[in-house]
Design a protein around this motif. Structure first.
Motif, PDB file in Angstrom:
ATOM      1  N   PRO A  44      12.113  -7.348   2.924  1.00 45.02           N
ATOM      2  CA  PRO A  44      12.287  -8.761   2.527  1.00 45.02           C
ATOM      3  C   PRO A  44      12.762  -8.915   1.087  1.00 45.02           C
ATOM      4  O   PRO A  44      13.555  -9.824   0.786  1.00 45.02           O
ATOM      5  CB  PRO A  44      10.887  -9.353   2.715  1.00 45.02           C
ATOM      6  N   GLY A  45      12.310  -8.059   0.200  1.00 46.54           N
ATOM      7  CA  GLY A  45      12.734  -8.137  -1.190  1.00 46.54           C
ATOM      8  C   GLY A  45      14.226  -7.903  -1.342  1.00 46.54           C
ATOM      9  O   GLY A  45      14.906  -8.605  -2.100  1.00 46.54           O
ATOM     10  N   VAL A  56       5.713  -1.692 -13.487  1.00 47.72           N
ATOM     11  CA  VAL A  56       7.086  -1.349 -13.872  1.00 47.72           C
ATOM     12  C   VAL A  56       7.902  -2.585 -14.219  1.00 47.72           C
ATOM     13  O   VAL A  56       8.953  -2.478 -14.870  1.00 47.72           O
ATOM     14  CB  VAL A  56       7.788  -0.533 -12.761  1.00 47.72           C
ATOM     15  N   ALA A  57       7.417  -3.783 -13.814  1.00 48.91           N
ATOM     16  CA  ALA A  57       8.158  -5.013 -14.084  1.00 48.91           C
ATOM     17  C   ALA A  57       7.802  -5.627 -15.431  1.00 48.91           C
ATOM     18  O   ALA A  57       8.621  -6.353 -16.015  1.00 48.91           O
ATOM     19  CB  ALA A  57       7.901  -6.033 -12.972  1.00 48.91           C
ATOM     20  N   ALA A  66       6.261  -7.374  -1.694  1.00 49.96           N
ATOM     21  CA  ALA A  66       6.722  -7.330  -0.308  1.00 49.96           C
ATOM     22  C   ALA A  66       6.133  -6.125   0.415  1.00 49.96           C
ATOM     23  O   ALA A  66       5.709  -6.220   1.578  1.00 49.96           O
ATOM     24  CB  ALA A  66       8.250  -7.280  -0.272  1.00 49.96           C
ATOM     25  N   LYS A  67       6.093  -4.988  -0.272  1.00 47.71           N
ATOM     26  CA  LYS A  67       5.519  -3.774   0.319  1.00 47.71           C
ATOM     27  C   LYS A  67       4.041  -3.968   0.636  1.00 47.71           C
ATOM     28  O   LYS A  67       3.559  -3.558   1.705  1.00 47.71           O
ATOM     29  CB  LYS A  67       5.707  -2.611  -0.660  1.00 47.71           C
ATOM     30  N   ALA A 108      11.807  -6.136  -9.329  1.00 48.71           N
ATOM     31  CA  ALA A 108      10.828  -5.047  -9.334  1.00 48.71           C
ATOM     32  C   ALA A 108       9.468  -5.508  -8.808  1.00 48.71           C
ATOM     33  O   ALA A 108       8.834  -4.818  -8.006  1.00 48.71           O
ATOM     34  CB  ALA A 108      10.686  -4.485 -10.747  1.00 48.71           C
ATOM     35  N   SER A 109       9.016  -6.687  -9.241  1.00 52.83           N
ATOM     36  CA  SER A 109       7.708  -7.166  -8.799  1.00 52.83           C
ATOM     37  C   SER A 109       7.748  -7.616  -7.345  1.00 52.83           C
ATOM     38  O   SER A 109       6.790  -7.384  -6.591  1.00 52.83           O
ATOM     39  CB  SER A 109       7.234  -8.319  -9.694  1.00 52.83           C
ATOM     40  N   SER A 110       8.858  -8.224  -6.913  1.00 53.14           N
ATOM     41  CA  SER A 110       8.930  -8.717  -5.535  1.00 53.14           C
ATOM     42  C   SER A 110       8.961  -7.571  -4.530  1.00 53.14           C
ATOM     43  O   SER A 110       8.400  -7.691  -3.428  1.00 53.14           O
ATOM     44  CB  SER A 110      10.156  -9.611  -5.346  1.00 53.14           C
TER      45      SER A 110
END
Length: 416
Positions: A380-381, A67-68, A371-372, A365-367
């Motif tokens: 954290p994101g 999605v990023a 993080a997940k 979006a990527s972080s």
């Protein structure tokens, strides 16, 4: 009276006139529609992510990257469009980008996408839709005088409401016809808007003369260009990053179906889109600096609240509404300021600032996905992005006095 009546080809903006009499309403509406349907397809993979990831067996990091990618591709292509707009004119550049997206989606629909790598390739293609930002805003901006820039840029920029359409309809259409067919169905509004755009949109007679490529590099020597990129990294990056990530977040964290997750996302996106022109109007009325100061402070607090409220769906839903509305106001406020500082370079600056916003959306979006995957939680994101809002607030505090006493003081009748 026809509300879309436009001035003659040689007419120029009227400084001191009311907003609706000072520019070209047909072009403003064409810019909005072009931006709207482009945003709709740009973020399409976000609402479809829960369905695609289930079919292809993707892990959280892969979902986040999928999605990023459109956001990152759109960010890079905004630089290209920003340069092209000042040399070729916004109308022509917009037409080329629309044809690329239409042809690409037609190919994706015809041949079908069945692999993770295929979704990434589609994501790169959708970047051309995201790059519409660097076309639609200069197309509208050049028709309006300084005192109406916030409203003009806010209305054109409200085209990010296309993310609402994607969130509402993409999961539902995927459930009815299959997610590959959503690419084909998206062609219907894209082609309709392209036809209207070609008829109604006009380049402003105040378009600056083309510059050499080396002249554009001069803009990057200006510290203010980098500040605007940072400010939009947070406001627009937060908006588009959450637009892409919320469907997956709601589905993974609360077990919502893709359709219901899309509805929840659409509500938050609608708030951000609706409030973007209001943010521009606030900035025209109270000043962009004051508006952004409130935006960054509130956004940081709400993002921390989201990180701490993950167990409560109703509370989290309300906080997402609040933060997206806040970021939408911030998007409008940033682009009340940019044309005042860089009016002659608005094309390339829209590309540069849009690039900063796109990179922010890619990062968020990527972080959240990474993080997940690494910690089992997206908390954290959210906390890191809240800290970035604080950094933007500190930066704004550092530059506001200089802005108000230098270029801001030279702009007559406009609040900075």
């Amino acid at each position: 009276m026809n509300t879309l009546a436009m001035p003659s080809e040689g007419a120029r903006m009227e400084t001191g006139a009311s907003f609706w009499k000072s520019g070209n309403r047909a072009t403003l509406f064409a810019a909005f529609l072009y931006f709207d349907v482009s945003f709709m397809v740009w973020v399409m993979l976000g609402p479809l992510a829960p369905i695609i990831s289930k079919d292809l067996g993707l892990d959280p990091a892969q979902k986040g990257l999928m999605v990023a990618i459109p956001t990152l591709a759109g960010a890079v292509l905004r630089l290209v469009n920003g340069l092209s707009v000042d040399r070729l004119g916004p109308k022509l550049v917009g037409a080329i980008n629309q044809l690329i997206v239409i042809a690409g989606l037609a190919a994706a629909w015809h041949f079908g996408i069945s692999t993770y790598e295929g979704t990434l390739a589609v994501g790169v293609l959708l970047g051309f839709a995201g790059a519409s930002f660097a076309v639609a805003l200069p197309l509208a901006s050049r028709w309006y005088p300084p005192e109406h820039q916030g409203k003009a840029m806010g209305i054109a920029g409200m085209g990010n409401s296309g993310t609402v359409l994607a969130s509402l309809f993409a999961p539902l259409l995927a459930k009815m016809f299959g997610w590959n067919n959503v690419f084909g169905l998206a062609l219907i509004p894209l082609v309709a808007v392209f036809i209207y755009y070609m008829i109604a949109a006009k380049d402003s007679p105040d378009q600056p003369a083309p510059k050499s490529l080396s002249a554009y590099a001069e803009v990057l020597k200006e510290k203010d260009a980098w500040w605007f990129m940072l400010f939009y990294f947070v406001t627009f990056g937060g908006f588009v990053g959450l637009s892409n990530s919320l469907p997956t977040y709601y589905a993974d964290s609360y077990g919502l179906t893709p359709v219901v997750a899309g509805y929840c996302t659409a509500a938050a996106v609608f708030a951000g889109s609706l409030l973007r022109p209001i943010g521009g109007a606030f900035a025209d009325r109270f000043g962009g600096i004051k508006t952004l100061t409130v935006v960054y402070l509130l956004a940081a607090l709400v993002l921390v609240g989201i990180a701490l409220s993950a167990a409560s769906l109703p509370l989290t839903f309300c906080l997402f509404l609040l933060v997206m509305g806040t970021l939408g106001i911030g998007n409008g406020a940033v682009f009340q300021l940019v044309p005042q500082r860089f009016r002659k370079e608005i094309g390339v600056m829209t590309g540069l600032v849009g690039f900063g916003g796109g990179v922010g959306g890619f990062y968020l979006a990527s972080s959240l996905g990474f993080a997940k995957k690494l910690t089992g939680s997206a908390t954290p994101g959210f906390l890191i992005f809240a800290s970035l809002a604080v950094v933007a607030l500190l930066g704004l505090t550092m530059v506001k006095t200089r802005w108000r006493t230098t270029w801001g003081a030279a702009v007559q009748g406009v609040r900075i």
